[in-house]
Design an enzyme around this catalytic site. Structure first.
Site, PDB file in Angstrom:
ATOM      1  CD  GLU A   1      -5.804  15.587  67.215  1.00  0.00           C
ATOM      2  OE1 GLU A   1      -6.318  15.350  66.099  1.00  0.00           O
ATOM      3  OE2 GLU A   1      -6.427  16.120  68.146  1.00  0.00           O
TER       4      GLU A   1
ATOM      5  CD  GLU B   1      -8.156  19.491  65.148  1.00  0.00           C
ATOM      6  OE1 GLU B   1      -9.340  19.288  64.788  1.00  0.00           O
ATOM      7  OE2 GLU B   1      -7.221  18.775  64.795  1.00  0.00           O
TER       8      GLU B   1
HETATM    9  C1  FCB Z   1      -8.900  15.911  64.455  1.00  0.00           C
HETATM   10  C2  FCB Z   1      -9.588  15.879  65.801  1.00  0.00           C
HETATM   11  C3  FCB Z   1      -9.667  14.506  66.415  1.00  0.00           C
HETATM   12  C4  FCB Z   1      -9.930  13.441  65.385  1.00  0.00           C
HETATM   13  C5  FCB Z   1      -8.943  13.561  64.254  1.00  0.00           C
HETATM   14  C6  FCB Z   1      -9.079  12.477  63.198  1.00  0.00           C
HETATM   15  O1  FCB Z   1      -9.387  16.981  63.718  1.00  0.00           O
HETATM   16  O2  FCB Z   1      -8.929  16.714  66.705  1.00  0.00           O
HETATM   17  O3  FCB Z   1     -10.656  14.555  67.402  1.00  0.00           O
HETATM   18  O4  FCB Z   1     -11.231  13.499  64.972  1.00  0.00           O
HETATM   19  O5  FCB Z   1      -9.090  14.809  63.646  1.00  0.00           O
END
Ligand code: FCB
Length: 435
Positions: free
Chosen positions: A351, A166
């Site tokens: 994610e 990210e």
């Molecule tokens: C993302 C991050 C992870 C976690 C989630 C909820 O942005 O990569 O570390 O904090 O959000």
């Protein structure tokens, strides 16, 4: 209901994700101080001044955690290596740190789990942060050096690797919004960080290729739907600027499409000199792209300096931390990426998940997972080469500036006793994966 494994293409990988600082316990194993430690130690930056010094004590309890991953019937584990653990001062290797990841990877393999490594998920050694961190071009070579050291030790056994997690959070959230370490609110620092983070990615890819990493090398980006709060032209324009900064800047640079004009309007004066000369290095060929997707936000015009955007709360159902739940956004992004940026490049959802108040019977998580896996299936049906899906997160953990309150895990963690307890969602996922 969570769609069954059999409703996905053969070989589609199901996994769960974590990151080093959020679970390991930075106080164990000779890790150096990172900018997250000092950020958290500064009043007002994190809920209750909570930090990751103990976290989930994963460094001590990793075998149990891997057993729980395998027990859910998952195929893969997305984890990250802490730069401050591997190189406490940013450059000198801590053998104990590398030994830990060596054992962890062997532990995955012995349980049949495919290791998906992310080199950097935000724990920068303070020694480098003090020299300007992502604002200083020096970080580019330091980062490539760190990746090479990690790859040199565990690269022979990992399934896939991403350079960074990210870049939007690394640069914008941390240097413009000041919400993550190092907590700056400065557009010039932001412009430098947004460029250097991408140059570090490209430079690391080139270095890893030279070291023999021929395949399965990628990048993890986050995407968040940016809708206008209403149909006034100024709200529509505000949402488009937000979209350029968040959803286009990093993927365009990585794919050789240059930086988006709507973001350059405000950022170009703040980029480092001769940034154009770096674009080719940034756009290294990749083997896959990771997509992190959670939510959408509504944006409106805000008078004041560029980018003149402000968020407004939306009407959809929300998670524990107020993020709107909108599964179709995941399918939209996967299709848009293929259409506009990544073409035939394989994609992974690296994610996706939600925070819920402390509860073992987490039907809301089962529904969220079901909705987003359904969206993933739809994207596949429409031609996206999606190879896998990682739930965030395996365990309840340290949610950065929000501390330990938000609970994202498939597994409950009692932070007093460190006892792990699978939630209903862990059981539901297991049932769906085992058929
Ligand atoms: C993302 C991050 C992870 C976690 C989630 C909820 O942005 O990569 O570390 O904090 O959000």
């Amino acid at each position: 209901m969570i769609p069954a494994r059999s409703s996905f293409p053969p070989g589609f990988l199901f996994g769960a994700a974590t990151s080093a600082y959020q679970i390991e316990g930075a106080g164990f194993g000779g890790a150096g101080v990172s900018h997250w430690d000092s950020f958290a130690a500064t009043p007002g930056n994190t809920a209750g001044a909570q930090d990751g010094s103990r976290a989930c004590e994963h460094v001590l309890r990793w075998e149990e955690d891997l057993d729980l991953l395998a027990g859910a019937g998952l195929d893969a584990y997305r984890f990250s290596t802490s730069w401050a653990r591997v190189m406490p001062d940013g450059v000198t290797v801590n053998p104990e740190g590398l030994d830990f990841y060596d054992r962890l990877v062997d532990g995955m393999l012995s349980r049949g789990l495919k290791p998906f490594l992310t080199f950097y998920h935000w724990d920068m050694p303070s020694a480098l942060a003090m020299r300007g961190g992502w604002q200083n071009r020096e970080i580019v070579d330091h980062f490539a050096g760190f990746c090479r050291v990690v790859h040199g030790r565990i690269g022979d056994r990992i399934e896939a690797a991403a350079t960074l997690n990210e870049p939007w959070c690394i640069s914008w959230l941390s240097h413009f919004l000041g919400i993550h370490a190092p907590g700056l609110c400065d557009i010039r620092a932001t412009g430098h960080a947004m460029h250097h983070v991408m140059l570090a990615h490209g430079t690391a890819v080139a270095a890893l290729r030279a070291d023999g990493m021929r395949d399965n090398l990628g990048l993890v980006l986050n995407f968040e739907t940016a809708h206008p709060a209403d149909d006034r032209p100024e709200s529509v324009a505000a949402a488009a600027r937000q979209d350029a900064i968040y959803n286009r800047w990093f993927v365009q640079a990585a794919m050789g499409q240059g930086y988006p004009a709507l973001a350059m309007e405000g950022l170009e004066p703040h980029l480092p000199p001769r940034w154009q000369d770096d674009l080719a290095m940034i756009a290294q060929p990749l083997d896959w792209l990771g997509v992190n997707y959670y939510t959408r936000k509504l944006h409106t015009f805000d008078p004041g300096p560029w980018p003149q955007t402000a968020e407004v709360p939306g009407p959809l159902p929300k998670t524990q931390i107020g993020w709107e739940i909108r599964p179709e956004g995941l399918a939209e992004f996967l299709l848009r990426l293929k259409r506009e940026h990544t073409g035939d490049l394989p994609l992974y959802v690296t994610e996706n998940g939600l925070a819920l108040a402390d509860e073992a019977e987490d039907q809301g998580r089962i529904d969220y997972l079901a909705g987003h896996l359904q969206a993933a299936r739809q994207a596949i049906a429409e031609g996206v080469d999606l190879r896998g899906f990682f739930y965030w997160s395996l365990l309840d953990n340290y949610e950065w500036s929000l501390g330990y309150g938000p609970r994202f895990g498939l597994i409950h963690v009692d932070y007093q006793t460190m006892r792990r307890m699978p939630k209903a969602s862990w059981h539901a996922l297991r049932a769906a994966l085992r058929g």
